[in-house]
Design an enzyme around this catalytic site. Structure first.
Site, PDB file in Angstrom:
ATOM      1  N   LYS A 125      13.552 -15.898  14.328  1.00 57.46           N
ATOM      2  CA  LYS A 125      13.415 -14.714  15.184  1.00 57.46           C
ATOM      3  C   LYS A 125      12.698 -13.637  14.397  1.00 57.46           C
ATOM      4  CE  LYS A 125      14.307 -12.218  18.830  1.00 57.46           C
ATOM      5  NZ  LYS A 125      12.834 -11.997  18.907  1.00 57.46           N
ATOM      6  N   GLN A 146      13.168 -10.209   7.232  1.00 57.50           N
ATOM      7  CA  GLN A 146      13.785 -10.440   8.541  1.00 57.50           C
ATOM      8  C   GLN A 146      15.011 -11.345   8.417  1.00 57.50           C
ATOM      9  OE1 GLN A 146      11.641  -9.145  11.326  1.00 57.50           O
ATOM     10  NE2 GLN A 146      13.604  -9.072  12.365  1.00 57.50           N
ATOM     11  N   LYS A 149      17.804  -9.070   7.396  1.00 58.08           N
ATOM     12  CA  LYS A 149      18.058  -8.107   8.477  1.00 58.08           C
ATOM     13  C   LYS A 149      18.806  -8.779   9.629  1.00 58.08           C
ATOM     14  CE  LYS A 149      14.325  -5.941   9.866  1.00 58.08           C
ATOM     15  NZ  LYS A 149      13.124  -5.515  10.634  1.00 58.08           N
ATOM     16  N   LYS A 161       8.246 -14.279  11.117  1.00 61.71           N
ATOM     17  CA  LYS A 161       7.288 -13.226  11.474  1.00 61.71           C
ATOM     18  C   LYS A 161       5.948 -13.891  11.755  1.00 61.71           C
ATOM     19  CE  LYS A 161       7.287  -8.709  11.787  1.00 61.71           C
ATOM     20  NZ  LYS A 161       8.431  -7.819  12.035  1.00 61.71           N
ATOM     21  N   GLY A 200       7.724  -8.168  19.568  1.00 62.89           N
ATOM     22  CA  GLY A 200       6.652  -7.265  19.170  1.00 62.89           C
ATOM     23  C   GLY A 200       6.815  -6.746  17.750  1.00 62.89           C
ATOM     24  N   ASP A 201       5.763  -6.158  17.261  1.00 66.72           N
ATOM     25  CA  ASP A 201       5.747  -5.408  15.994  1.00 66.72           C
ATOM     26  C   ASP A 201       4.494  -4.539  16.089  1.00 66.72           C
ATOM     27  OD1 ASP A 201       7.198  -5.379  13.181  1.00 66.72           O
ATOM     28  OD2 ASP A 201       5.068  -5.307  12.731  1.00 66.72           O
ATOM     29  N   THR A 244      14.799   0.139  18.202  1.00 71.54           N
ATOM     30  CA  THR A 244      14.525   0.261  16.759  1.00 71.54           C
ATOM     31  C   THR A 244      14.611   1.725  16.326  1.00 71.54           C
ATOM     32  OG1 THR A 244      13.009  -1.595  16.996  1.00 71.54           O
ATOM     33  CG2 THR A 244      12.948  -0.402  14.918  1.00 71.54           C
ATOM     34  N   ASN A 275       5.805   2.839  18.719  1.00 68.07           N
ATOM     35  CA  ASN A 275       7.085   2.563  19.369  1.00 68.07           C
ATOM     36  C   ASN A 275       8.270   3.104  18.560  1.00 68.07           C
ATOM     37  OD1 ASN A 275       9.515   0.452  19.315  1.00 68.07           O
ATOM     38  ND2 ASN A 275       8.752   0.656  21.401  1.00 68.07           N
ATOM     39  N   SER A 414      17.006  -7.430  20.649  1.00 70.74           N
ATOM     40  CA  SER A 414      16.289  -8.669  20.969  1.00 70.74           C
ATOM     41  C   SER A 414      17.275  -9.831  21.077  1.00 70.74           C
ATOM     42  CB  SER A 414      15.263  -9.002  19.877  1.00 70.74           C
ATOM     43  OG  SER A 414      14.046  -8.342  20.097  1.00 70.74           O
TER      44      SER A 414
END
Ligand code: NDP
Ligand code: 2IT
Length: 484
Positions: A125, A146, A149, A161, A200-201, A244, A275, A414
């Protein structure tokens, strides 16, 4: 099972005092007579050798490894199974050509990737980034971060990622669509709702997720929750766009509350205007703080009157609809100043929220923030503060929430979007707000559990706390699987 340390290429302990390969007589709790420093150095030498020139990846591993080496010093099982060595080696790196046609009928070629770092605790993810600065090193660092996290959220998600060195800036709507479709035409074979769920990123928001989801569905003939960050009409979650930025502010509130303090009445300097930055700014305002700055890669705006909720709405329109530059802010709000080519960290403030990109806040800038009285930093971006900058914050003993903890609210929601898709149901805003608030409080508490230092002042090293808490869950799952 006996793990044969001697046959491995990893560089861990070398002292004679250390048990022989395969020996099981080590007693938990008995510290080993080895020098951590030497071992960490040798471990990092190996990482550098295996990943030449991948500076961001090496930086991210270094920052985790120093804490993990301390933590596992007396925990033989993690050494035997070479857990950190394995987490710092992605399960796979998929790299592919992304070919698309621009509006002038030129054939363009970009490079796309998906880095699947670790799926010990759940399907891979993590976001997708479209930005000219994307390289394999950047995506490997992001996938590695990630992993920790996602573990910290407590939800069942592994770390990944993806992205491409595509610059969406200045591209037409149909160019962006064609690029997204081409990227997904390769990516679709590597992902799936129980395999890998991108989101997204930077450079990838609702619009791009829509194009990619449409292409996945067209190729596979399956409607399934394979991406998160979707719009509400086709399976998205309430609060995901906000999560976020809001989460980073909730994390900041938790840090302040630990010192019996709050955001109300404080000034905040924020970088970025995308964002994460706009939603962080929104939440700071809602909590009674005053936002002084926003930025993009060309410069920053300083509004001494404060960037209030109406102005933030205008910035969202500027970035998402008009696709303009932050410099245009001063034409609309004439009391503000635009500083071309500069970053906002020299503006005096109580709170700093870096929400743009990696390594955007260096040692000198960290010192300026501290000298100007900044009391807390909460990172909306991933690894925005350089290694030396982090040291400045720690030495000054100010509150410092690293990205992997402070910005985990996005991936957490998410994860909740995945749950809603599996249940084929949508939860309401109240429920998601409550869940995000308590997830961020839990993440904060985990950091405190592993990061509070002994001593009179009880300083909380949130980096150490996040690294250890994130590592432990993944490591224990990996131990259960044996050598895979
Ligand atoms: P966006 O693309 O929406 O916004 C990125 C912002 O950062 C833009 O304003 C961009 O300006 C600016 N920026 C990019 N590069 C630089 C640079 N070199 N110097 C200064 N500003 C720069 O991305 P997000 O807001 O989604 O992401 C921001 C950060 O937050 C990233 O580090 C991302 O990994 C992280 N993050 C995002 C999550 C999410 O849910 N979206 C979740 C967790 C972390 P410009 O227009 O000039 O490019
Ligand atoms: O860095 C991140 O945590 C993200 N870009 C969000 C990832 C996700 O899967 O929502």
């Amino acid at each position: 099972m006996v793990w044969n340390r001697a046959a491995s290429t990893a560089v861990w302990h070398h002292s004679n005092a250390y048990p022989k390969p395969g020996a099981r007589e080590f007693k938990k709790g008995a510290p080993m007579a080895v020098s951590d420093h030497v071992d960490l150095e040798k471990f990092m030498e190996g990482v550098k050798k295996r990943n030449p020139g991948q500076t961001e990846f090496i930086q991210a591993v270094q920052e985790v490894a120093q804490d993990i080496f301390d933590f596992i010093e007396d925990k033989e099982e993690y050494h035997e199974a070479q857990i950190l060595r394995r987490i710092a080696e992605p399960d796979r790196v998929v790299s592919f050509r992304v070919c698309w046609e621009d509006d002038d009928h030129n054939i363009r070629v970009q490079r796309g990737w998906r880095v699947q770092n670790n799926n010990a605790i759940g399907p891979y993810k993590g976001g997708i980034r479209f930005h000219p600065s994307v390289t394999e090193s950047v995506l490997k660092f992001l996938a590695f971060e990630q992993t920790f996290k996602n573990s910290l959220t407590g939800l069942p998600m592994g770390g990944a990622k993806g992205g491409a060195n595509f610059n969406p800036k200045g591209k037409s709507e149909s160019e962006v669509m064609r690029f997204c479709q081409s990227y997904m035409t390769e990516l679709y074979r590597h992902i799936g709702p129980s395999t890998d769920v991108p989101a997204g990123d930077m450079g990838v928001n609702g619009r791009e997720i829509g194009y990619m989801f449409g292409q996945y569905k067209r190729i596979t003939n399956r409607w399934e929750g394979v991406l998160t960050g979707k719009a509400l009409e086709y399976g998205g979650s309430v609060m995901r766009p906000e999560a976020t930025g809001y989460g980073a502010v909730y994390f900041l509130c938790n840090m302040l509350a630990d010192k019996a303090d709050a955001i109300e009445g404080k000034t905040a300097v924020i970088s970025g205007a995308g964002n994460v930055a706009t939603h962080a700014a929104e939440k700071v305002c809602q909590m009674g703080g005053k936002v002084l700055t926003l930025s993009d890669s060309d410069g920053f705006v300083h509004d001494p009157d404060g960037i209030d909720l109406d102005k933030i709405e205008w910035v969202k329109w500027l970035k998402n609809e008009k696709r303009g530059r932050i410099s245009e802010y001063v034409e609309e709000f004439t009391n503000a100043e635009y500083h071309e080519g500069q970053r906002p960290w020299n503006v005096p403030c109580d709170l700093a929220l870096p929400c743009a990109t990696q390594n955007e806040l260096n040692e000198d800038e960290a010192r300026t923030l501290v000298d100007n009285g900044c009391m807390a930093v909460s990172e909306g971006a991933n690894m925005p503060t350089t290694h030396d900058g982090v040291k400045v914050f720690h030495d000054a003993k100010i509150m410092y929430g690293p990205g992997k903890a402070a910005n985990a609210g996005g991936v957490a929601v998410s994860g909740l979007e995945m749950s809603q898709n599996s249940e084929r149901i949508s939860w309401n805003k109240e429920r998601l707000t409550d869940m995000l608030t308590s997830l961020m409080a839990d993440i904060h508490d985990k950091c405190v559990e592993y990061g509070r230092e002994n001593g009179d002042d009880g300083y909380i090293d949130y980096v150490k706390g996040a690294n250890i808490a994130g590592f432990k869950k993944v490591a224990d799952a990996m131990l259960a699987f044996g050598a895979v």
